[in-house]
Design an enzyme around this catalytic site. Structure first.
Site, short mmCIF file in Angstrom:
data_model
loop_
_atom_site.label_atom_id
_atom_site.label_comp_id
_atom_site.label_asym_id
_atom_site.label_seq_id
_atom_site.Cartn_x
_atom_site.Cartn_y
_atom_site.Cartn_z
N THR A 157 93.14 30.23 -67.58
CA THR A 157 94.02 29.75 -66.52
C THR A 157 93.26 29.49 -65.23
OG1 THR A 157 96.00 30.81 -67.41
CG2 THR A 157 95.98 30.37 -65.05
N GLY A 191 105.16 33.88 -52.57
CA GLY A 191 103.92 34.58 -52.88
C GLY A 191 102.72 33.66 -52.77
N ILE A 228 100.75 31.82 -54.90
CA ILE A 228 100.66 30.50 -55.53
C ILE A 228 101.59 29.51 -54.85
CG2 ILE A 228 101.02 29.25 -57.69
CD1 ILE A 228 100.31 31.89 -59.15
N GLY A 229 102.82 29.94 -54.57
CA GLY A 229 103.77 29.05 -53.93
C GLY A 229 103.33 28.61 -52.55
N HIS A 274 76.26 36.56 -33.23
CA HIS A 274 77.11 35.84 -32.28
C HIS A 274 76.65 34.39 -32.19
CE1 HIS A 274 79.50 34.95 -28.71
NE2 HIS A 274 78.40 34.43 -28.17
#
Length: 466
Positions: free
Chosen positions: A41, A182, A184-185, A444
């Site tokens: 996936t 969440g 993915i959305g 910096h």
């Protein structure tokens, strides 16, 4: 029949990393993948393609909204070639998956294409172009997860879609309704908002990203609202209906009133579920719980002593890097070593812009556990580096034990915090105090200076630049 020391079922980040580590440790290793490409996936329809679209859409948004303030003038209208954007995403996926295939070849790992299922505890049937069976002394289940759904929603994968289909749309939506606030959305919602879609997020809980520190949820929603995303919290979706190219979502708000939302696409993003379909776990005697998770002990060993399971298919947060750590852990355990995973120090990241990253305990968790702590935070807008880049949204918050000053949690939102969180993981792995971080020199100008300043704020409330 071919015989192996280890067979890995599933070639996602957990599975292929487990296979590589097994091979490195001298074990004859096989990996079984039901799809034609390796990577699972994450590489095919998750982490990698979504980040490709996030980067492409970010470049477009910068060109439209921010180039001019940097003195960059582009004559004419800036246009989106959405087809080309999707093609680039596919190319990135292809290159990455080809890289995994190369690693399998390099490490002399035998790759089997087909659906792997147990015949018994030591034999795995592979149904592909042809059916064959292999024997394995040890097996690692790494079959991952699939998008979850609500029982009353029919996913037609055309207008009512999951993250998988959202990565291959043929057009930019006019109005995308996202069910679930969440990771993915929010990521995919931001992609399409940048490209011009109206985006509405409907969330059941009273805040987005409910598993993360509340300060991050609040800040991220504030920023995304500014970007034009609409949010409806404490809304329980109870119906999704499609009529042609229009989809209607019905939800009840916290007053119990029914509210309707209409759009041309609905992205159902309500989490993921463990994937054990067609594994035939019962044939090997493997216990799977009511959540669909393969049950394992602290060594990630199932109740069948020669079979292990890792990643999304077992308990714990569903993250690719968590699966990778578990893959290495199991490989080394099989080899007789004594590896280590500190699950408290698995970082969590959201790749919106600004990015969100977190590791360790949240403030809510510390309160619930009755731990006395002190907190220090520092706003990104106070950094010279943030002003130079124009990325002034966000903050860094450090939580430390009130008595010992040990860092217990670090929570960030801002530019490049997905990379920056590793500083916090390193510090916490070695049980650093807030003062330890505060006394380290940070270059910096960098975004990392916010970590030092937050540590100073947590130590003696003496941040220098606010």
């Amino acid at each position: 029949m071919s015989t192996y020391d280890v067979a890995v079922i599933g070639s996602g980040p957990g599975g292929y990393v487990a296979a590589i580590r097994c091979a490195q440790l001298g074990m004859k290793t096989a990996i079984i993948e039901k799809y034609d490409t390796l990577g699972g996936t994450c590489l095919n329809v998750g982490c990698i393609p979504s980040k490709a679209l996030l980067d492409s859409s970010h470049h477009y948004e910068d060109a439209v909204k921010h180039f001019e303030e940097h003195g960059i003038e582009i004559p004419g209208d800036i246009k989106i070639n959405f087809e080309k954007m999707i093609a680039r995403k596919a190319s990135v996926v292809s290159q990455t998956c080809d890289g995994v295939a190369y690693l399998m070849k390099k490490n002399e790992i035998d790759v089997f294409t087909g659906m792997g299922s147990f015949e018994d505890a030591t034999h795995i049937k592979i149904d592909g172009e042809k059916s064959q069976t292999i024997e394995a002394k040890h097996t690692i289940i790494a079959t991952g997860s699939k998008p979850a759904n609500l029982p009353f929603i029919e996913l037609d994968k055309e207008r009512v879609i999951t993250s998988t289909e959202a990565l291959t749309l043929k057009e930019i939506p006019n109005h995308m309704i996202v069910i679930g606030g969440g990771v993915i959305g929010l990521e995919l919602g931001q992609v399409y908002r940048r490209l011009g879609a109206e985006v509405t997020v409907i969330e059941y809980m009273d805040r987005i990203t409910p598993a993360m520190d509340k300060a991050l949820s609040k800040e991220l929603m504030k920023v995304m609202k500014k970007q034009g995303v609409k949010f409806h919290l404490s809304h329980a979706v109870n119906k999704v209906e499609r009529n042609g190219d229009e989809v209607t979502v019905t939800a009840k708000n916290k007053k119990g009133e029914e509210v309707e939302f209409k759009g041309d696409y609905v992205l159902v993003s309500v989490g993921r579920r463990p994937y054990t379909d067609k594994l035939n776990a019962t044939a090997a005697g493997i216990k799977v719980n009511e959540k669909g998770q393969v049950e394992v002990n602290d060594h990630l060993q199932t109740n069948v002593k020669n079979i292990y399971a890792i990643g999304d298919v077992v308990r714990g947060i569903m993250l690719a890097h968590k699966a990778e750590e578990e893959g290495v852990f199991v490989a080394e355990t099989i080899a007789g070593q004594k590896p280590h995973i500190n699950y408290n120090l698995i970082p969590n990241v959201i790749y919106t812009w600004p990015e969100v990253a977190s590791v360790g305990k949240t403030e809510e968790e510390l309160k619930e556990a009755g731990v006395e702590y002190k907190a220090g935070s520092f706003p990104m807008r106070a950094l010279g580096r943030s002003r130079a880049s124009g990325d002034t949204d966000g903050l860094v918050k450090i939580l430390a034990d009130k008595t010992t000053d040990e860092v217990l949690g670090v929570h960030m939102i801002g530019a490049r915090v997905a990379d920056l969180i590793t500083e916090a993981v390193t510090a916490m792995e070695y049980r650093a105090s807030a003062e330890d971080i505060a006394r380290m020199s940070h270059a910096h100008p960098t975004y990392a200076e916010a970590v030092k300043e937050a540590a100073l704020a947590a130590t003696e409330d003496r941040a220098l630049h606010v």
